[in-house]
Design a protein around this motif. Structure first.
Motif, short mmCIF file in Angstrom:
data_model
loop_
_atom_site.label_atom_id
_atom_site.label_comp_id
_atom_site.label_asym_id
_atom_site.label_seq_id
_atom_site.Cartn_x
_atom_site.Cartn_y
_atom_site.Cartn_z
N UNK A 105 28.55 -54.24 -9.06
CA UNK A 105 30.13 -54.44 -9.44
C UNK A 105 30.76 -53.19 -9.26
N UNK A 106 30.34 -51.88 -9.16
CA UNK A 106 30.92 -50.94 -8.96
C UNK A 106 29.87 -49.99 -8.25
N UNK A 107 30.31 -49.18 -7.27
CA UNK A 107 29.69 -48.28 -6.51
C UNK A 107 30.30 -47.11 -6.35
N UNK A 108 29.54 -45.81 -6.43
CA UNK A 108 30.08 -44.52 -6.45
C UNK A 108 29.48 -43.83 -5.25
N UNK A 109 30.44 -43.20 -4.33
CA UNK A 109 29.77 -42.64 -3.07
C UNK A 109 30.71 -41.32 -2.86
N UNK A 110 30.07 -40.43 -2.29
CA UNK A 110 30.98 -39.08 -1.80
C UNK A 110 32.23 -39.49 -0.76
N UNK A 111 33.36 -38.86 -1.14
CA UNK A 111 34.44 -39.10 -0.50
C UNK A 111 34.28 -38.55 1.15
N UNK A 112 33.43 -37.43 1.03
CA UNK A 112 33.18 -36.59 2.37
C UNK A 112 31.68 -36.46 2.41
N UNK A 113 30.94 -36.40 3.38
CA UNK A 113 29.47 -36.30 3.56
C UNK A 113 28.89 -37.49 3.22
N UNK A 114 27.53 -37.39 3.50
CA UNK A 114 26.47 -38.51 3.22
C UNK A 114 25.83 -38.47 1.58
N UNK A 115 25.74 -37.23 1.33
CA UNK A 115 24.99 -37.06 -0.04
C UNK A 115 25.67 -36.42 -1.02
N UNK A 116 25.22 -36.44 -2.33
CA UNK A 116 25.54 -35.75 -3.30
C UNK A 116 24.54 -35.74 -4.54
N UNK A 117 24.67 -34.48 -5.23
CA UNK A 117 23.74 -34.22 -6.29
C UNK A 117 24.09 -35.06 -7.61
N UNK A 118 23.24 -36.15 -8.10
CA UNK A 118 23.44 -36.83 -9.28
C UNK A 118 23.03 -36.25 -10.46
N UNK A 119 22.49 -35.02 -10.45
CA UNK A 119 21.99 -34.34 -11.67
C UNK A 119 22.85 -33.33 -12.22
N UNK A 120 24.41 -33.95 -12.40
CA UNK A 120 25.36 -32.85 -12.93
C UNK A 120 25.32 -33.79 -14.49
N UNK A 121 26.14 -32.90 -15.11
CA UNK A 121 26.49 -32.96 -16.44
C UNK A 121 27.05 -34.64 -16.51
N UNK A 122 28.10 -34.74 -15.65
CA UNK A 122 28.73 -36.12 -15.80
C UNK A 122 28.11 -37.19 -15.58
N UNK A 123 27.42 -37.15 -14.31
CA UNK A 123 26.37 -38.28 -14.22
C UNK A 123 25.42 -38.67 -14.92
N UNK A 124 24.65 -37.50 -15.74
CA UNK A 124 23.72 -37.59 -16.62
C UNK A 124 24.37 -38.34 -17.95
N UNK A 125 25.68 -38.06 -18.32
CA UNK A 125 26.45 -38.79 -19.14
C UNK A 125 26.62 -40.16 -19.10
N UNK A 126 27.02 -40.35 -17.64
CA UNK A 126 27.56 -41.68 -17.39
C UNK A 126 26.02 -42.73 -17.27
N UNK A 127 25.06 -41.99 -16.98
CA UNK A 127 23.96 -42.83 -17.10
C UNK A 127 23.69 -43.53 -18.43
N UNK A 128 24.04 -42.72 -19.44
CA UNK A 128 23.72 -43.20 -20.76
C UNK A 128 24.89 -43.96 -21.48
#
Length: 410
Positions: free
Chosen positions: A63-86
């Motif tokens: 339903x929703x996909x999040x991808x970096x605007x530039x480059x191929x990869x990004x770090x998912x272990x940031x505070x925001x993504x950890x919060x989003x996961x919960x």
């Protein structure tokens, strides 16, 4: 009651002096009836095909996909993504690491997309519906498994029941220098058994889905990912959820819903439906404009009535409205019955599958699918109304000319 409408109704059911008028009027009604029924049936079938195709795509498209605007990869272990996961509104939160690689099976090889997914990917209960061979299993007691698209399976001739032959995957090593004595030294080579084959569409069928940990080893990427795929719990507004993420992440990431992920598909489905609507509308216009001949003959037949009405003080507008209403009633009768019969036919097709596409059990649906949209019924009704008004107005002008001729004779 409106005088013009009352007289038009009397003319509609009254006997005409010339039987040809009744025949032409009947042809007009039947033409509009068939055209309206055909148009609503075709539009409903297109809706059905659209539902079937989108259901297949939505099985494998989040339903929703999040991808970096530039480059191929990004770090998912940031505070925001950890919060989003919960987030309590999220049903599945899948971390994805993907990259193109060389696939080899026996003596055949092909390039495909390796898509490593985390455990939440298997929360999608619809994955079995697109599995055409084997089973959709990424992990078992023996280790990791791959699920490949039908395009890869067809090209490489992969046998999911052969325990001795595994799929070999070649991925360039990071920082590897070209010109090595042994070219294989420049690649990470891993083997993995194939447990199943899925089929959706050509763009997806060139993918090999593997566990995330396997993809990390293959691509030598221990932390970063390519994207995050999110499916929401029922009742959660996808558009609102997407807007909130976009505001939080800013311009560093692209957040796409299903329409944006499959923009070409949605454009094709929409354009094909409109193209068919335009073509059938032209056919319907030809049927509608038969009313011109019917009303022209009716005006000629009712010259004496026009003269009497004119002598009684009826104005040109009143006489013109009589024949305008007459034409509208003829065409709209055909339209209403056409919509009704089209609706009944679609209901029967939906329930009993009267018209088959194929007897093959391997196809997704062997009967033409049907989907109802109230906008289609409104569209057909308005289309017929507009063009029948134009045709009736053109014919009703003849009655005014007859009045002018009568006045000149007097």
């Amino acid at each position: 009651m409106n005088t013009a409408l009352y007289i038009a109704k009397r003319y509609l059911f009254a006997k005409k002096s010339t039987n040809a008028i009744n025949i032409i009027s009947a042809i007009s009604v039947v033409g509009v009836f068939v055209g309206s029924a055909a148009l609503i049936i075709i539009l409903s079938v297109f809706n059905g095909f659209e539902d079937v195709v989108l259901k297949m795509f939505n099985t494998i498209t989040p339903q929703v996909v999040i991808a970096p605007a530039q480059g191929k990869t990004f770090d998912p272990n940031t505070a925001y993504f950890r919060s989003l996961k919960t987030n309590t509104g999220i049903y599945s939160y899948t971390e994805v690491l993907s990259e193109n690689a060389l696939l080899r099976y026996n003596d055949k090889q092909s390039v495909g997309l390796i898509k490593g997914v985390s455990e939440d990917y298997l929360k999608n209960k619809s994955l079995d519906s697109i599995t055409i061979d084997g089973s959709f299993v990424l992990e078992n007691k023996y280790g990791s498994n791959a699920i490949i698209g039908s395009a890869i399976q067809t090209y490489l001739m992969v046998n999911t029941t052969d325990p001795f032959n595994q799929l070999q995957i070649f991925s360039p090593k990071k920082g590897a220098k070209t010109g090595s004595v042994n070219p294989a030294d420049d690649f990470t080579i891993l083997s993995i058994p194939v447990s199943g084959v899925f089929e959706v569409q050509q763009d997806f069928d060139n993918i090999a889905i593997v566990p995330l940990k396997f993809a990390r080893t293959l691509l030598d990427e221990p932390e970063k990912i390519s994207s995050i795929e999110i499916n929401l719990k029922p009742g959660i507004n996808v558009d609102k959820f997407k807007e909130e993420i976009e505001q939080d992440l800013g311009g560093k990431f692209e957040v796409k819903d299903r329409i944006q992920q499959n923009k070409v598909l949605y454009n094709i489905l929409g354009s094909e439906k409109w193209a068919v609507y335009i073509i059938l509308t032209f056919v319907l216009i030809i049927a509608i404009f038969n009313i011109i001949g019917s009303l022209t003959m009716l005006v000629i037949d009712k010259v004496k009535d026009i003269a009497v009405l004119s002598s009684l003080g009826a104005g040109k507008k009143l006489i013109k409205r009589i024949f305008l209403f007459e034409g509208m009633m003829i065409t709209m009768t055909g339209c209403i019955f056409g919509l009704l019969v089209g609706f009944i036919f679609c209901l029967l097709q939906q329930k009993f599958g009267l018209i088959k596409m194929s007897q093959d059990d391997l196809v997704i649906t062997n009967a033409y699918p049907v989907g109802f949209k109230w906008k289609d019924f409104v569209l057909v009704f308005l289309t017929v109304s507009i063009f029948s008004f134009v045709a009736s107005a053109l014919s009703s002008n003849l009655s005014v000319k007859k009045i002018n001729n009568l006045n000149q004779d007097l």
